[in-house]
Design a protein around this motif. Structure first.
Motif, PDB file in Angstrom:
ATOM      1  N   GLU A  34     -10.283   0.574 -20.805  1.00  0.00           N
ATOM      2  CA  GLU A  34      -9.514  -0.613 -20.417  1.00  0.00           C
ATOM      3  C   GLU A  34      -8.058  -0.481 -20.868  1.00  0.00           C
ATOM      4  N   ARG A  35      -7.873   0.042 -22.078  1.00  0.00           N
ATOM      5  CA  ARG A  35      -6.525   0.220 -22.604  1.00  0.00           C
ATOM      6  C   ARG A  35      -5.737   1.221 -21.752  1.00  0.00           C
ATOM      7  N   ARG A  36      -6.396   2.315 -21.349  1.00  0.00           N
ATOM      8  CA  ARG A  36      -5.732   3.342 -20.533  1.00  0.00           C
ATOM      9  C   ARG A  36      -5.367   2.801 -19.145  1.00  0.00           C
ATOM     10  N   ILE A  37      -6.262   2.032 -18.545  1.00  0.00           N
ATOM     11  CA  ILE A  37      -5.993   1.431 -17.243  1.00  0.00           C
ATOM     12  C   ILE A  37      -4.813   0.467 -17.355  1.00  0.00           C
ATOM     13  N   GLY A  38      -4.793  -0.326 -18.424  1.00  0.00           N
ATOM     14  CA  GLY A  38      -3.684  -1.257 -18.655  1.00  0.00           C
ATOM     15  C   GLY A  38      -2.358  -0.541 -18.835  1.00  0.00           C
ATOM     16  N   GLU A  39      -2.374   0.562 -19.595  1.00  0.00           N
ATOM     17  CA  GLU A  39      -1.148   1.341 -19.793  1.00  0.00           C
ATOM     18  C   GLU A  39      -0.638   1.893 -18.470  1.00  0.00           C
ATOM     19  N   LEU A  40      -1.566   2.416 -17.685  1.00  0.00           N
ATOM     20  CA  LEU A  40      -1.188   3.007 -16.401  1.00  0.00           C
ATOM     21  C   LEU A  40      -0.637   1.960 -15.440  1.00  0.00           C
ATOM     22  N   CYS A  41      -1.283   0.803 -15.390  1.00  0.00           N
ATOM     23  CA  CYS A  41      -0.786  -0.285 -14.532  1.00  0.00           C
ATOM     24  C   CYS A  41       0.614  -0.709 -14.967  1.00  0.00           C
ATOM     25  N   GLY A  42       0.824  -0.821 -16.273  1.00  0.00           N
ATOM     26  CA  GLY A  42       2.133  -1.206 -16.799  1.00  0.00           C
ATOM     27  C   GLY A  42       3.201  -0.166 -16.494  1.00  0.00           C
ATOM     28  N   GLN A  43       2.858   1.115 -16.647  1.00  0.00           N
ATOM     29  CA  GLN A  43       3.818   2.184 -16.360  1.00  0.00           C
ATOM     30  C   GLN A  43       4.244   2.172 -14.898  1.00  0.00           C
ATOM     31  N   LEU A  44       3.315   1.815 -14.023  1.00  0.00           N
ATOM     32  CA  LEU A  44       3.590   1.819 -12.584  1.00  0.00           C
ATOM     33  C   LEU A  44       4.050   0.452 -12.084  1.00  0.00           C
ATOM     34  N   ASN A  45       4.369  -0.456 -13.021  1.00  0.00           N
ATOM     35  CA  ASN A  45       4.888  -1.793 -12.697  1.00  0.00           C
ATOM     36  C   ASN A  45       3.983  -2.593 -11.765  1.00  0.00           C
TER      37      ASN A  45
END
Length: 145
Positions: A34-45
């Motif tokens: 979940e943390r990795r998915i959240g980081e990726l979503c945030g990085q890709l705005n």
């Protein structure tokens, strides 16, 4: 001390300990996912949906698209896309399927097309004449008219 002795000391069976350990590892793995998915979503705005996020994650780890979709729904990490604007029904526009002038003939040539054009009544400013892209409509004589 062995696992069996520790379980005996806490008065639990080894089965319960190993079940707890398995669930604990699953939960830790789930939280890191979940943390990795959240980081990726945030990085890709938040520009991409679960399919694109899943494709990117699959380069790193093996993951099912349903897992990514559930996590993104759980935290409301939605894809922010530009909404397409549609004209409302009944909205005024130039084109209304109305035939203003027509001519029937045996064959089509430039004079035939020009004759039809001469029959068009005076139209309000801003009206557009729509025609096909045939050679008659792109001819020099028609364009001059």
């Amino acid at each position: 001390m062995s696992t069996k002795e520790i379980c005996k000391h806490f008065e639990i069976t080894c089965f319960i300990y190993y079940r707890w350990k398995k669930n604990h590892q699953k939960e830790a793995s789930k939280q890191s996912m979940e943390r990795r998915i959240g980081e990726l979503c945030g990085q890709l705005n938040f520009r991409y949906g679960y399919r694109k996020i899943m494709t990117i994650l699959r380069k790193e780890i093996s993951i099912n698209h349903k897992v990514v979709q559930r996590v993104m729904q759980k935290y409301s990490w939605k894809c922010h896309v530009k909404v397409k604007k549609w004209k409302q029904i009944g909205h005024p526009s130039l084109y209304n399927y109305e035939i203003i002038v027509f001519t029937i003939g045996d064959y089509q040539n430039t004079d035939f097309v020009l004759d039809t054009q001469h029959q068009i009544p005076t139209l309000p400013k801003g009206c557009t004449l729509h025609s096909d892209q045939g050679s008659l409509y792109t001819s020099y004589t028609y364009q001059q008219m």
